[in-house]
Enzyme design. Structure first.
Site, PDB file in Angstrom:
ATOM      1  N   GLY A 100      42.058  38.245  36.306  1.00  0.00           N
ATOM      2  CA  GLY A 100      43.206  38.332  37.196  1.00  0.00           C
ATOM      3  C   GLY A 100      43.303  37.066  38.007  1.00  0.00           C
ATOM      4  O   GLY A 100      42.653  36.057  37.717  1.00  0.00           O
ATOM      5  N   GLY A 101      44.109  37.132  39.053  1.00  0.00           N
ATOM      6  CA  GLY A 101      44.308  35.937  39.842  1.00  0.00           C
ATOM      7  C   GLY A 101      43.069  35.517  40.600  1.00  0.00           C
ATOM      8  O   GLY A 101      42.875  34.341  40.886  1.00  0.00           O
ATOM      9  N   MET A 102      42.189  36.455  40.936  1.00  0.00           N
ATOM     10  CA  MET A 102      41.042  36.147  41.780  1.00  0.00           C
ATOM     11  C   MET A 102      39.702  36.339  41.074  1.00  0.00           C
ATOM     12  O   MET A 102      38.700  35.802  41.513  1.00  0.00           O
ATOM     13  CB  MET A 102      41.061  37.054  43.024  1.00  0.00           C
ATOM     14  N   LYS A 122      32.613  42.679  37.389  1.00  0.00           N
ATOM     15  CA  LYS A 122      33.719  41.925  37.971  1.00  0.00           C
ATOM     16  C   LYS A 122      33.178  40.908  38.961  1.00  0.00           C
ATOM     17  O   LYS A 122      32.415  41.244  39.867  1.00  0.00           O
ATOM     18  CB  LYS A 122      34.701  42.865  38.658  1.00  0.00           C
ATOM     19  N   ASP A 215      49.489  48.237  42.788  1.00  0.00           N
ATOM     20  CA  ASP A 215      49.683  47.464  41.554  1.00  0.00           C
ATOM     21  C   ASP A 215      49.657  48.409  40.348  1.00  0.00           C
ATOM     22  O   ASP A 215      48.969  48.151  39.362  1.00  0.00           O
ATOM     23  CB  ASP A 215      48.604  46.382  41.427  1.00  0.00           C
TER      24      ASP A 215
END
Length: 873
Positions: A100-102, A122, A215
């Site tokens: 993802g973005g982070m 993660k 989301d």
């Protein structure tokens, strides 16, 4: 880039992403003035921060994606992506499975072989190691630790890497995105709705734990091989519970840039306050996609400002219209590059689309479009309400999203297929028997034969209309018809305007009949409207001083009592009693005596609801004495007997109350049989007295029998909220907290379906909180109660029930260890209840105080409160 320059870039990046999209460019012009390299790095960070499908104002001209940023920043002294075989804590990396973005997600196993299962690990992506980003990952880990639900991916483990960065370990879900699974499996509309309701249950559970996902989209909901969904990725979730938030990041902080615009709510896009209503909107988009293959709005390539304009000004097409553009199996709108507006000439596909359009038209259109309303307060109040409406649709019941016209509701009733011939015949028999009984009871002994004939004609018209209504429920004439008593009554209401417009007396008779029965079935708002019209017709034709006017006024008092308007109910009941007394004294003994008994019984019921049992005693005994002298007055006698039992129970004479209730039950069974629904209130009152004597097993048996009789006679759609409440209360006392909570929620929903402003909504919300506290959900109970008390203070601020709610709030604080605040509220609640509440409620308030002092270490402090209760008993 030096470490200082990199830190400066991160500082500007974190300030930029908290701003509305339209302000970012101007901010960067000022913050990065004279340093194009710094500006470029910040823009790349902003671009990487976008999830798949996310956006930024096109005027920024950003085109560098995640991979581009990783490549561009690869020369910096930052952590790189992990390779196969790398170690993180006790886990060995197998491969990268997503990003993802982070953060980046890896497939991993424990290196020490303690567990054989594969997991997802993660970890922050290279370069994303600022304090705020680390805190965001820790927050996601904390959120997942608080959620344990079969449809939410489970958190297994967590830790910190050697260089101090947080990571966590999740259940590895082998599945496909929700929309792909539905299309690949060619699920029907009903199967898609069943799967979607499971997703709703997961989201509702998160909301109950004060977490907004923010989301929700198909790629974050995977469906496993056994067809079960798993909700993933709480990376941008919002915490509504400040106690779950750690560190310096504010619990209400919003990350406006972290969203997927195709599924984001209008308030997310605008950077406004995010609530659970935002998830309701996203679920609406998701359901739209599952049912039609399309998104409600096409937002690809639009700027932030353009997206805001679309969401504010353009209403989505109803799903039944959108589905005609393309079959469900052809994938999302525009995926294959074809013209969405093109007409498919294939006859088979055309028939498929038309059939699907008919399935979606009406109820499903209304459900989806209600969830997609641009204004949050106009959507469903909760995900649970949305799921319940879908369940109503699948059960063939009316949905709350529609206006609920009589024509619509009748159409729903006709399509119900449950008890076939037996239930329809039984319903007809009950209603016709009731009408005949009313006709016999209301026959007038008059001197004029034309008046007698007019009365007969009126009854005949009422019976003819009712029989005509039930003819349509005959399965031999209309195959598949199946009406309950309530449905048949509601079917008759629109026929009033057609069949009895010019027959005022017959119209009033039927309005009184249907209103009275609807009141018994719990539909008090509709009943009140019927009875008001019946009373007005009778008052205009006969005046107030007439037995029929008194009967309608007394019945109207009963409806207002159930709707919580006790002052008006008592005023109307007393007026009905006075009218009946005058009529009896003026030479109408037969008709007035029956009206007087009925009016007295209604007055007693109102007084009992107000806890004025001493005032209720005399009219209850008078009603019983008069009823025993009436010909065929056994129903009124039973009502008076049951009221006296309730009064004795309130006085504390529980054994006498039990004897009275059992005597009433025995008479009822001899008169009407073992399964007659008239036993329900008596069983309910019997259970209450047994509960007061702490005979919880017998009390539960009485309540359960009352519930069974309700279901057998009226169906699950007509559950009695009082019986549900009392059965739940017994289970609460027995420590069965989850079962009690479920019953309280069912009872609340029954009341909400009738009137969302009914005072019992408040009562059941308090009871739900009482069940949540011993389940370890004191924080949830506190937040629910604070909101509830604020909303209801204007209406119930001086009522003892409000003081009781305050006491439960104090208990929730005490359980959390907030001793000072808890004690102030608990003492205030005790003081208020000591002055106005009945004995049992005051004892409960004392018990809450005793528990509080036990938890907060000052047990002896309860002594003066015990003394005060003894003095006031």
């Amino acid at each position: 880039m030096s470490h200082d320059a990199w830190s400066r870039a991160w500082e500007i990046f974190e300030q930029a992403v908290g701003r509305p999209a339209g302000e970012i460019e101007a901010f960067l012009d000022k913050a990065c003035a004279g340093d194009p390299g710094l500006r470029r790095t910040v823009e790349e960070l902003i671009a990487a921060d976008r999830e798949e499908g996310a956006f930024i104002d096109q005027s920024l001209g950003l085109s560098v994606g995640v991979d581009g940023l990783t490549e561009r920043l690869g020369s910096q002294p930052l952590r790189r992506s992990l390779e196969k075989g790398s170690r993180v804590g006790p886990y060995r990396i197998l491969r990268r499975v997503g990003e993802g973005g982070m953060s980046i997600a890896y497939l991993a196993v424990r290196a020490d072989d303690t567990f054989e299962r594969r997991v997802v690990l993660k970890l922050l992506r290279p370069g994303m190691d600022s304090q705020s980003i680390q805190q965001r990952l820790r927050t996601e880990r904390q959120i997942l630790a608080s959620l344990e639900h079969p449809y939410i991916a489970r958190l297994y483990d967590g830790g910190t890497t050697e260089d101090g960065l947080p990571y966590f370990v999740l259940e590895f879900v082998e599945g496909v995105p929700l929309d792909d699974y539905c299309d690949q499996s060619r699920l029907s509309v009903d199967e898609r709705l069943v799967l979607f309701r499971k997703v709703c249950s997961a989201v509702h559970y998160a909301h109950q734990n004060l977490v907004v996902h923010r989301d929700l989209k198909p790629s974050n909901i995977l469906v496993t091989a056994d067809g079960e969904p798993r909700l993933l990725d709480f990376g941008i979730a919002k915490l509504l519970n400040p106690e779950l938030q750690s560190g310096a990041v504010e619990a209400t902080a919003t990350w406006h840039q972290a969203l997927t615009p195709n599924y984001a709510s209008p308030e997310q896009v605008r950077g406004k306050l995010i609530t659970t209503a935002s998830d309701v909107y996203s679920l609406g988009v998701l359901l739209y996609k599952l049912l039609t293959g399309h998104l409600p709005h096409q937002l690809a390539g639009l700027t932030a400002a353009e997206i805001e304009q679309v969401l504010d000004q353009e209403e989505p097409l109803p799903p039944s219209v959108a589905v005609t553009r393309r079959t469900l199996s052809s994938g999302p709108a525009g995926d294959d590059g074809t013209d969405e507006g093109a007409v498919d000439q294939d006859p088979r596909r055309q028939r498929q689309r038309l059939r699907r359009s008919r399935q979606l038209g009406g109820d499903l259109d209304a459900i989806v479009l209600k969830a997609l309303r641009s204004t949050p307060h106009r959507r469903y109040g909760s995900v649970e309400q949305m799921a319940t409406d879908i369940e109503r649709f699948q059960d063939g019941r009316p949905v709350l999203a529609r206006a609920g016209s009589w024509r619509y509701r009748l159409g729903k009733f006709v399509r119900r297929h449950r008890r076939a011939v037996t239930a329809a015949a039984a319903a007809a028999l009950v209603l016709v028997s009731f009408a005949v009984a009313l006709a016999l009871q209301s026959a007038r002994v008059t001197r004029e034969r034309d008046q007698v004939q007019r009365e007969r004609d009126k009854k005949a018209q009422v019976l003819a209309l009712i029989l005509e209504v039930f003819e349509y429920s005959n399965p031999f004439k209309v195959p598949g018809s199946d009406l309950t008593v309530r449905q048949a009554l509601e079917r008759s209401l629109p026929r009033l305007d057609e069949g009895l417009r010019e027959e005022a007396e017959a119209r009033a008779e039927l309005l009184h009949t249907t209103g009275s029965i609807l009141g018994v079935l719990g539909h008090h708002d509709v009943a009140r409207a019927q009875l008001e019209e019946a009373y007005e017709i009778r008052r205009q034709r006969h005046g107030e001083d007439h037995p029929e006017s008194a009967a309608s006024l007394a019945a109207l008092a009963a409806a207002n009592k159930e709707l919580g308007d006790f002052d008006l109910a008592e005023e109307q009941a007393r007026k009905a009693v006075d009218i009946s007394r005058r009529l009896q004294a003026e030479g109408h003994p037969a008709s007035a005596a029956g009206a007087l008994v009925e009016s007295l019984n209604h007055l007693v019921s109102v007084l009992c609801f107000r806890n004025e049992f001493e005032a209720a005693d005399e009219p209850a005994r008078e009603a019983l004495q008069l009823a025993r002298a009436l010909p065929g007055g056994s129903l009124q006698e039973l009502a008076a007997l049951e009221h006296l039992a309730r009064i004795r129970s309130a006085e504390g004479s529980y054994r006498e109350a039990i004897q009275l209730n059992r005597a009433a039950l025995e008479r009822r069974r001899r008169r009407d049989g073992e399964d007659h629904p008239g036993q329900i209130p008596t069983l309910n009152n019997l259970g209450l007295s047994l509960r007061r004597l702490d005979d919880l097993e017998e009390a539960e048996r009485a309540y359960q029998r009352a519930l069974d009789l309700t279901i057998e006679n009226f169906g699950r759609e007509n559950l009695n909220p009082y019986v549900l409440n009392n059965l739940a209360s017994v289970r609460l006392l027995r420590g069965e907290f989850e079962g009690a909570e479920e019953l309280f929620r069912q009872a609340r929903q029954v009341i909400l379906d009738i009137d969302s402003q009914h005072w019992m909504v408040f009562h059941f919300e308090v009871r739900i909180a009482m069940a949540l506290i011993p389940q370890g959900q004191a924080v949830t109970a506190e937040l629910r109660l604070r909101s509830l008390l604020e909303r209801w203070r204007p209406r119930l601020g001086d009522h003892w029930r409000f003081a009781e709610g305050r006491g439960v709030l104090g208990e929730s604080l005490s359980v959390q260890g907030k001793c000072t605040a808890a004690e102030a509220i608990l003492v205030d609640s005790f003081d208020s209840l000591l002055a106005v509440a009945k004995e049992r409620t005051r004892q409960d308030a004392l018990s809450r105080l005793r528990g509080h002092f036990g938890r907060c270490g000052d047990v002896a402090a309860i002594t003066p409160f015990e003394a005060r209760l003894r003095e006031n008993s």
